[in-house]
Design a protein around this motif. Sequence first.
Motif, PDB file in Angstrom:
ATOM      1  N   PHE A   1       7.723  10.186  -0.079  1.00  0.00           N
ATOM      2  CA  PHE A   1       6.539   9.926   0.745  1.00  0.00           C
ATOM      3  C   PHE A   1       5.858  11.245   1.083  1.00  0.00           C
ATOM      4  O   PHE A   1       6.527  12.230   1.409  1.00  0.00           O
ATOM      5  CB  PHE A   1       6.937   9.240   2.059  1.00  0.00           C
TER       6      PHE A   1
ATOM      7  N   ASN B   1       4.242   6.688   9.296  1.00  0.00           N
ATOM      8  CA  ASN B   1       3.553   7.851   8.738  1.00  0.00           C
ATOM      9  C   ASN B   1       4.590   8.839   8.198  1.00  0.00           C
ATOM     10  O   ASN B   1       4.533  10.038   8.433  1.00  0.00           O
ATOM     11  CB  ASN B   1       2.642   8.503   9.782  1.00  0.00           C
TER      12      ASN B   1
ATOM     13  N   SER C   1       2.349   8.137   2.752  1.00  0.00           N
ATOM     14  CA  SER C   1       2.171   7.251   1.593  1.00  0.00           C
ATOM     15  C   SER C   1       3.222   7.519   0.529  1.00  0.00           C
ATOM     16  O   SER C   1       3.543   8.676   0.231  1.00  0.00           O
ATOM     17  CB  SER C   1       0.788   7.449   0.979  1.00  0.00           C
TER      18      SER C   1
ATOM     19  N   SER D   1       6.969  11.184   5.959  1.00  0.00           N
ATOM     20  CA  SER D   1       6.898  12.171   4.878  1.00  0.00           C
ATOM     21  C   SER D   1       8.311  12.629   4.568  1.00  0.00           C
ATOM     22  O   SER D   1       9.109  12.865   5.482  1.00  0.00           O
ATOM     23  CB  SER D   1       6.038  13.370   5.286  1.00  0.00           C
TER      24      SER D   1
ATOM     25  N   ARG E   1       4.564   8.171  -2.930  1.00  0.00           N
ATOM     26  CA  ARG E   1       3.961   8.817  -4.098  1.00  0.00           C
ATOM     27  C   ARG E   1       4.743   8.550  -5.377  1.00  0.00           C
ATOM     28  O   ARG E   1       4.152   8.346  -6.427  1.00  0.00           O
ATOM     29  CB  ARG E   1       3.864  10.327  -3.882  1.00  0.00           C
TER      30      ARG E   1
ATOM     31  N   GLN F   1       0.823  -1.214   0.000  1.00  0.00           N
ATOM     32  CA  GLN F   1       0.000   0.000   0.000  1.00  0.00           C
ATOM     33  C   GLN F   1       0.858   1.266   0.000  1.00  0.00           C
ATOM     34  O   GLN F   1       0.331   2.373   0.029  1.00  0.00           O
ATOM     35  CB  GLN F   1      -0.942   0.028   1.213  1.00  0.00           C
ATOM     36  N   GLY F   2       2.197   1.093  -0.001  1.00  0.00           N
ATOM     37  CA  GLY F   2       3.083   2.246  -0.050  1.00  0.00           C
ATOM     38  C   GLY F   2       3.340   2.897   1.293  1.00  0.00           C
ATOM     39  O   GLY F   2       3.680   4.079   1.350  1.00  0.00           O
ATOM     40  N   ARG F   3       3.215   2.147   2.375  1.00  0.00           N
ATOM     41  CA  ARG F   3       3.463   2.674   3.719  1.00  0.00           C
ATOM     42  C   ARG F   3       4.819   2.191   4.211  1.00  0.00           C
ATOM     43  O   ARG F   3       5.195   1.049   3.968  1.00  0.00           O
ATOM     44  CB  ARG F   3       2.383   2.212   4.697  1.00  0.00           C
TER      45      ARG F   3
ATOM     46  N   ASP G   1       3.820   1.671  11.816  1.00  0.00           N
ATOM     47  CA  ASP G   1       3.777   2.482  10.608  1.00  0.00           C
ATOM     48  C   ASP G   1       4.343   3.849  10.995  1.00  0.00           C
ATOM     49  O   ASP G   1       3.909   4.457  11.968  1.00  0.00           O
ATOM     50  CB  ASP G   1       2.320   2.611  10.141  1.00  0.00           C
TER      51      ASP G   1
END
Length: 104
Positions: A77, A59, A81, A61, A83, A39-41, A57
């Motif tokens: 990220f 989270n 997520s 960035s 990108r 899921q790209g995490r 996770d």
Amino acid sequence: MAMYDYVTFRYRMPNGANGATFATKDLQCTMDQYEVTNQGRLVRVTTTDQDERPVEDLNYSGWLDIISASGHFRLEFMSGSLRAIQVMDEDKWAQFDPIHCIPS
């Protein structure tokens, strides 16, 4: 001796390479292990200190540079997520698409 963290990312990269395990110095350099999920995490999956750095996770960035024999890549990220993926040697960007994930 250089310390790294390790990132598992099972993905067909934009340059055609199949990703697997990469090294990075962009996290805490404590030899923890992370995984970029389908899921790209970005998730910490093992740690040397569960109290200070729990399995979770992140989270995350920002940019995460990862390196292996298959190349040097930059993962972007945003709000936790993944990108986009950049092939550093080719200055080529591709949007993250879960369809290119390789089953484990």
